[in-house]
Scaffold this active site. Structure first.
Site, PDB file in Angstrom:
ATOM      1  N   LYS A 189       0.906  -1.145   0.080  1.00 51.36           N
ATOM      2  CA  LYS A 189      -0.023   0.073   0.067  1.00 51.36           C
ATOM      3  C   LYS A 189       1.016   1.260   0.260  1.00 51.36           C
ATOM      4  O   LYS A 189       0.440   2.284  -0.428  1.00 51.36           O
ATOM      5  CB  LYS A 189      -1.043   0.050   1.088  1.00 51.36           C
ATOM      6  CG  LYS A 189      -0.462   0.034   2.745  1.00 51.36           C
ATOM      7  CD  LYS A 189      -0.180   1.359   3.342  1.00 51.36           C
ATOM      8  CE  LYS A 189       0.716   1.222   4.237  1.00 51.36           C
ATOM      9  NZ  LYS A 189       1.114   2.632   4.983  1.00 51.36           N
ATOM     10  N   THR A 246      -3.373   6.019   3.725  1.00 51.04           N
ATOM     11  CA  THR A 246      -2.278   6.286   3.429  1.00 51.04           C
ATOM     12  C   THR A 246      -2.297   7.158   2.025  1.00 51.04           C
ATOM     13  O   THR A 246      -1.605   8.029   1.734  1.00 51.04           O
ATOM     14  CB  THR A 246      -1.294   5.183   3.164  1.00 51.04           C
ATOM     15  OG1 THR A 246      -1.292   4.295   4.126  1.00 51.04           O
ATOM     16  CG2 THR A 246       0.216   5.445   3.073  1.00 51.04           C
TER      17      THR A 246
END
Ligand SMILES: NC(=O)c1ccc[n+]([C@@H]2O[C@H](COP(=O)([O-])OP(=O)(O)OC[C@H]3O[C@@H](n4cnc5c(N)ncnc54)[C@H](O)[C@@H]3O)[C@@H](O)[C@H]2O)c1
Length: 331
Positions: A189, A246
């Site tokens: 990610k 994120t």
């Protein structure tokens, strides 16, 4: 109980506060004496917050190794191997390693659990847990609600770590036995967050960001499966959850690094401009290698690699992605 923390940066120190909140004793080791001094002066090394007196730090590794046989590893992934090499000869008892760093080693394509197992001798090794999920240290230091996952091949150990970190004030921890899926989701990610940041730096809008996040999940699922995890894990906190937090936040160093690249800053300047860990750029390197070794298509990651390391312009990179053969999204 007592927990030794290796790495007193943004996340390690924040987790030290949580452990103290939960009634545990902690001692933090960091190589950086300035960080140690700040912590011992009851200040977080990166945030403007006061720490509980019981969060203590030292540059004396032996003292931290002697302190307990539970180690919270909160150093950047690139430092995990050397940290374990330093700890191993000092260990006297089988120890538990709880890792919170999110990355894959580019040279070896090893997950952190594999690095730890290869560096800690079997008589010093009791087990490994990854503690991961959507979490900005900036928020948890303020005791804002956060959900994490404690994942291990050993369910009893995952449950033990769940109990150690959970509280009824702000932190709820789930367990998982898909160690690989959780480790890989947390690492990849960051690569997608860099790409999302590049789009923002270019001035692209929310359409582009939603596209990157969603197609990013497809790339994460591919990597989880190649590395031996369960694809369903990517749809939980450690995959989608961590990607959402994120890939759309100015609090994320990976997103911010990508944004600077999108604005035209060279990668080495981006590294120089950020004192703290940017895991995503190294993960793009690792994932590109994995894509070649396994013959699997990771379109966004491979174009990002060509931009970062191969001199491809961002404009040509976007063009390369958009001119791929058109296809269906049927699952
Ligand atoms: N910051 C966050 O919100 C957050 C949240 C979840 C996970 N993480 C992950 O945690 C890891 C650490 O992130 P961070 O934000 O705390 O980074 P950071 O750069 O703020 O802190 C890392 C610390 O490790 C220390 N260090 C480096 N090598 C060391 C060694 N060999 N021994 C002891 N200390 C050493 C550094 O001096 C520094 O203080 C990263 O992998 C990151 O992806 C961070």
């Amino acid at each position: 109980m007592k927990i030794s923390i290796i790495g007193g940066g943004a996340w390690g120190t924040t987790l030290g506060q949580t452990l103290v909140d939960n009634g545990h004793e902690v001692l933090i080791f960091d190589l950086n004496p300035l960080a140690v001094d700040k912590i011992n002066g009851h200040h977080h090394p990166f945030f403007d917050t006061v720490l509980p007196d019981a969060v203590q730090a030292t540059t004396d590794l032996r003292a931290v190794v002697d302190f307990s046989n539970y180690f919270l590893l909160s150093v950047p992934t690139k430092a995990v191997r050397s940290a374990c090499k330093s700890i191993n000869p000092l260990l006297k008892k089988p120890s538990v390693f709880i890792n919170v760093s999110k990355g894959i080693e580019p040279d070896t394509l090893k997950r952190v659990s594999e690095i730890v197992e290869s560096e800690i001798t079997p008589d010093h090794y009791k087990g490994f847990v990854v503690l991961t999920g959507p979490s900005h240290a900036e928020e948890m230091i303020l005791r804002h609600l956060t959900l994490l996952v404690s994942a291990s091949n050993d369910l009893e150990l995952a449950k033990e770590v769940q109990m150690i970190f959970s509280n009824d004030q702000y932190l709820r921890v789930y367990t998982s036995t898909d160690l690989i899926g959780c480790e890989v989701g947390g690492a990849v990610k960051n690569a997608i967050a860099v790409i999302s940041g590049v789009c923002t730096g270019l001035g692209l809008g929310e359409n582009a960001r939603a596209a990157v996040i969603t197609r990013g999940i497809v790339e994460i699922v591919k990597v989880v499966e190649i590395m031996g995890g369960k694809k369903e894990t990517a749809f939980g906190l450690t995959g989608i959850g961590d990607l959402i937090v994120t890939a759309s936040s100015e609090n994320s160093r990976n997103f911010t690094a990508g944004k600077k690249i999108g604005l035209g800053m060279p990668v080495d300047e981006v590294y120089k401009s950020e004192k703290q860990t940017i895991e995503g750029i190294r993960t793009i390197e690792a994932m590109h290698k994995l894509s070649i070794e396994h013959g699997v298509e990771l379109p966004m990651i491979n174009v990002a690699y060509a931009i970062l390391y191969g001199g491809l312009s961002i404009k040509d990179g976007l063009n390369k992605l958009l001119s791929r053969d058109l296809k269906s999204e049927d699952f």
